[in-house]
Design a protein around this motif. Structure first.
Motif, mmCIF file in Angstrom:
data_model
loop_
_atom_site.group_PDB
_atom_site.id
_atom_site.type_symbol
_atom_site.label_atom_id
_atom_site.label_comp_id
_atom_site.label_asym_id
_atom_site.label_seq_id
_atom_site.Cartn_x
_atom_site.Cartn_y
_atom_site.Cartn_z
ATOM 1 N N THR A 142 0.825 -1.208 0.000
ATOM 2 C CA THR A 142 0.000 0.000 0.000
ATOM 3 C C THR A 142 0.860 1.260 0.000
ATOM 4 O O THR A 142 0.547 2.242 -0.680
ATOM 5 C CB THR A 142 -0.959 0.018 1.204
ATOM 6 O OG1 THR A 142 -0.219 -0.125 2.424
ATOM 7 C CG2 THR A 142 -1.980 -1.103 1.101
ATOM 8 N N TYR A 143 1.979 1.220 0.730
ATOM 9 C CA TYR A 143 2.897 2.364 0.752
ATOM 10 C C TYR A 143 3.436 2.617 -0.659
ATOM 11 O O TYR A 143 3.489 3.760 -1.126
ATOM 12 C CB TYR A 143 4.050 2.080 1.720
ATOM 13 C CG TYR A 143 5.147 3.122 1.699
ATOM 14 C CD1 TYR A 143 5.044 4.289 2.447
ATOM 15 C CD2 TYR A 143 6.295 2.941 0.914
ATOM 16 C CE1 TYR A 143 6.051 5.243 2.429
ATOM 17 C CE2 TYR A 143 7.301 3.890 0.891
ATOM 18 C CZ TYR A 143 7.173 5.036 1.649
ATOM 19 O OH TYR A 143 8.167 5.985 1.613
ATOM 20 N N THR A 144 3.829 1.546 -1.324
ATOM 21 C CA THR A 144 4.359 1.649 -2.684
ATOM 22 C C THR A 144 3.333 2.264 -3.627
ATOM 23 O O THR A 144 3.647 3.147 -4.430
ATOM 24 C CB THR A 144 4.762 0.245 -3.189
ATOM 25 O OG1 THR A 144 5.842 -0.249 -2.392
ATOM 26 C CG2 THR A 144 5.201 0.287 -4.637
ATOM 27 N N MET A 145 2.099 1.811 -3.524
ATOM 28 C CA MET A 145 1.035 2.318 -4.397
ATOM 29 C C MET A 145 0.741 3.789 -4.110
ATOM 30 O O MET A 145 0.562 4.598 -5.031
ATOM 31 C CB MET A 145 -0.215 1.466 -4.223
ATOM 32 C CG MET A 145 -0.033 0.012 -4.644
ATOM 33 S SD MET A 145 -1.446 -1.059 -4.233
ATOM 34 C CE MET A 145 -2.571 -0.645 -5.559
ATOM 35 N N TYR A 167 0.633 2.653 -16.454
ATOM 36 C CA TYR A 167 1.799 1.813 -16.806
ATOM 37 C C TYR A 167 2.117 0.790 -15.718
ATOM 38 O O TYR A 167 2.914 -0.108 -15.916
ATOM 39 C CB TYR A 167 3.035 2.673 -17.086
ATOM 40 C CG TYR A 167 3.482 3.547 -15.931
ATOM 41 C CD1 TYR A 167 4.155 3.015 -14.826
ATOM 42 C CD2 TYR A 167 3.242 4.919 -15.958
ATOM 43 C CE1 TYR A 167 4.561 3.821 -13.771
ATOM 44 C CE2 TYR A 167 3.647 5.726 -14.901
ATOM 45 C CZ TYR A 167 4.301 5.173 -13.818
ATOM 46 O OH TYR A 167 4.697 5.974 -12.775
ATOM 47 N N MET A 168 1.480 0.915 -14.560
ATOM 48 C CA MET A 168 1.810 0.040 -13.432
ATOM 49 C C MET A 168 0.955 -1.223 -13.490
ATOM 50 O O MET A 168 -0.242 -1.200 -13.219
ATOM 51 C CB MET A 168 1.561 0.777 -12.112
ATOM 52 C CG MET A 168 2.310 0.183 -10.949
ATOM 53 S SD MET A 168 4.094 0.343 -11.182
ATOM 54 C CE MET A 168 4.695 -0.332 -9.641
ATOM 55 N N ASN A 169 1.565 -2.353 -13.836
ATOM 56 C CA ASN A 169 0.873 -3.638 -13.853
ATOM 57 C C ASN A 169 1.347 -4.489 -12.679
ATOM 58 O O ASN A 169 2.172 -4.055 -11.876
ATOM 59 C CB ASN A 169 1.097 -4.361 -15.187
ATOM 60 C CG ASN A 169 2.574 -4.509 -15.520
ATOM 61 O OD1 ASN A 169 3.418 -4.638 -14.637
ATOM 62 N ND2 ASN A 169 2.901 -4.496 -16.805
ATOM 63 N N LYS A 170 0.842 -5.709 -12.568
ATOM 64 C CA LYS A 170 1.198 -6.561 -11.435
ATOM 65 C C LYS A 170 2.684 -6.896 -11.412
ATOM 66 O O LYS A 170 3.302 -6.953 -10.346
ATOM 67 C CB LYS A 170 0.373 -7.852 -11.457
ATOM 68 C CG LYS A 170 -1.044 -7.691 -10.947
ATOM 69 C CD LYS A 170 -1.721 -9.044 -10.810
ATOM 70 C CE LYS A 170 -3.132 -8.891 -10.246
ATOM 71 N NZ LYS A 170 -3.789 -10.219 -10.088
ATOM 72 N N MET A 171 3.241 -7.110 -12.586
ATOM 73 C CA MET A 171 4.666 -7.451 -12.644
ATOM 74 C C MET A 171 5.517 -6.311 -12.088
ATOM 75 O O MET A 171 6.423 -6.522 -11.267
ATOM 76 C CB MET A 171 5.081 -7.775 -14.079
ATOM 77 C CG MET A 171 6.538 -8.193 -14.202
ATOM 78 S SD MET A 171 6.985 -8.601 -15.911
ATOM 79 C CE MET A 171 5.984 -10.075 -16.150
ATOM 80 N N LYS A 172 5.219 -5.076 -12.508
ATOM 81 C CA LYS A 172 5.987 -3.935 -12.039
ATOM 82 C C LYS A 172 5.735 -3.674 -10.555
ATOM 83 O O LYS A 172 6.652 -3.306 -9.816
ATOM 84 C CB LYS A 172 5.658 -2.688 -12.860
ATOM 85 C CG LYS A 172 6.264 -2.696 -14.248
ATOM 86 C CD LYS A 172 5.979 -1.406 -14.978
ATOM 87 C CE LYS A 172 6.614 -1.421 -16.362
ATOM 88 N NZ LYS A 172 6.306 -0.180 -17.121
ATOM 89 N N GLU A 201 -10.888 -3.365 -14.267
ATOM 90 C CA GLU A 201 -10.417 -3.553 -15.649
ATOM 91 C C GLU A 201 -8.891 -3.587 -15.706
ATOM 92 O O GLU A 201 -8.277 -3.018 -16.619
ATOM 93 C CB GLU A 201 -10.973 -2.452 -16.556
ATOM 94 C CG GLU A 201 -12.497 -2.452 -16.642
ATOM 95 C CD GLU A 201 -13.018 -1.348 -17.540
ATOM 96 O OE1 GLU A 201 -12.204 -0.531 -18.026
ATOM 97 O OE2 GLU A 201 -14.230 -1.299 -17.767
ATOM 98 N N GLY A 202 -8.290 -4.247 -14.727
ATOM 99 C CA GLY A 202 -6.844 -4.402 -14.714
ATOM 100 C C GLY A 202 -6.077 -3.235 -14.156
ATOM 101 O O GLY A 202 -4.842 -3.257 -14.113
ATOM 102 N N HIS A 203 -6.789 -2.195 -13.705
ATOM 103 C CA HIS A 203 -6.124 -1.003 -13.175
ATOM 104 C C HIS A 203 -6.282 -0.966 -11.659
ATOM 105 O O HIS A 203 -7.335 -1.276 -11.115
ATOM 106 C CB HIS A 203 -6.699 0.267 -13.803
ATOM 107 C CG HIS A 203 -6.594 0.293 -15.288
ATOM 108 N ND1 HIS A 203 -5.387 0.231 -15.948
ATOM 109 C CD2 HIS A 203 -7.549 0.359 -16.255
ATOM 110 C CE1 HIS A 203 -5.602 0.264 -17.261
ATOM 111 N NE2 HIS A 203 -6.900 0.329 -17.468
ATOM 112 N N PHE A 204 -5.215 -0.560 -10.976
ATOM 113 C CA PHE A 204 -5.205 -0.532 -9.510
ATOM 114 C C PHE A 204 -5.714 0.791 -8.978
ATOM 115 O O PHE A 204 -5.369 1.864 -9.497
ATOM 116 C CB PHE A 204 -3.766 -0.748 -8.989
ATOM 117 C CG PHE A 204 -3.173 -2.064 -9.346
ATOM 118 C CD1 PHE A 204 -3.554 -3.214 -8.673
ATOM 119 C CD2 PHE A 204 -2.228 -2.171 -10.349
ATOM 120 C CE1 PHE A 204 -2.988 -4.439 -8.987
ATOM 121 C CE2 PHE A 204 -1.669 -3.385 -10.667
ATOM 122 C CZ PHE A 204 -2.051 -4.530 -9.988
#
Length: 210
Positions: A142-145, A167-172, A201-204
């Motif tokens: 959560t801190y990172t996000m 641009y931020m996906n799960k891998m990144k 839709e895949g977005h955080f």
């Protein structure tokens, strides 16, 4: 300290350059690795877009975005084989010869103060990035996000959530948070249950209250 108008400073440097290599403007596509040799004699100013610094294990250490400065060459640090810069979006970058800048700034103290402040900002930002690894995994995620949303100055919606950069996906996120993909998926489910995170839709989206 007098605040420097970045665009005015760049224009001033460009108009007074002696050599074409003193100030150079480049556009780089998304998902490109920056040629670190270009940093050997130049400091880098990001005009637009986002890129990140990662190590040889592909762990993301730090993000750089609009008006951020990268001053130190990996070659001077002896880290050219250990660190690399990768673009997350299309970026526009200004390369300014360091010797030219320092000579020019010797007569314009506000420019020198701007550079010192930019370097200190990057250094303190990287220190905070390293401190997050002392946090429990959920708090680290959560801190990172939240820090990424802060960096991109993302506004809060009427539900109290902010959408992370596209641009931020799960891998990144896993690379940036220092967790495995499997562990990230498990923790995201827990955070969703706690109403701290949403995925649409895949977005955080991250709650301001988390």
């Amino acid at each position: 300290m007098k605040k420097v108008d970045l665009l005015k400073m760049i224009r001033d440097l460009d108009e007074n350059k002696v050599s074409k290599s003193d100030v150079k403007f480049e556009s780089i596509k998304q998902n490109e690795v920056l040629d670190v040799e270009k940093l050997t004699h130049h400091l880098l100013i990001i005009e637009s877009g986002t890129l990140h610094l990662e190590n040889k294990n592909f762990q993301i250490l730090h993000f750089f975005s609009k008006e951020n400065v990268i001053h130190q060459s990996p070659f001077e640090l002896g880290l050219q084989d250990k660190l690399r810069l990768v673009t997350d979006t299309p970026v526009k970058i200004i390369f300014i010869n360091r010797e030219y800048f320092l000579n020019f700034a010797a007569n314009k103290m506000s420019y020198m103060e701007w550079l010192l402040e930019a370097i200190m900002k990057n250094s303190s930002g990287l220190c905070f990035e390293l401190m997050k690894y002392d946090l429990p995994t959920e708090s680290r995620i959560t801190y990172t996000m939240q820090k990424l949303c802060d960096k991109d100055d993302v506004t809060v919606d009427n539900r109290g959530f902010r959408e992370m950069p596209r641009y931020m996906n799960k891998m990144k996120l896993a690379k940036y948070g220092g967790v495995s993909r499997k562990n990230l998926d498990l923790k995201l489910e827990i955070l969703k249950e706690k109403k701290h995170v949403e995925i649409e839709e895949g977005h955080f989206l991250i709650s301001q209250m988390s």
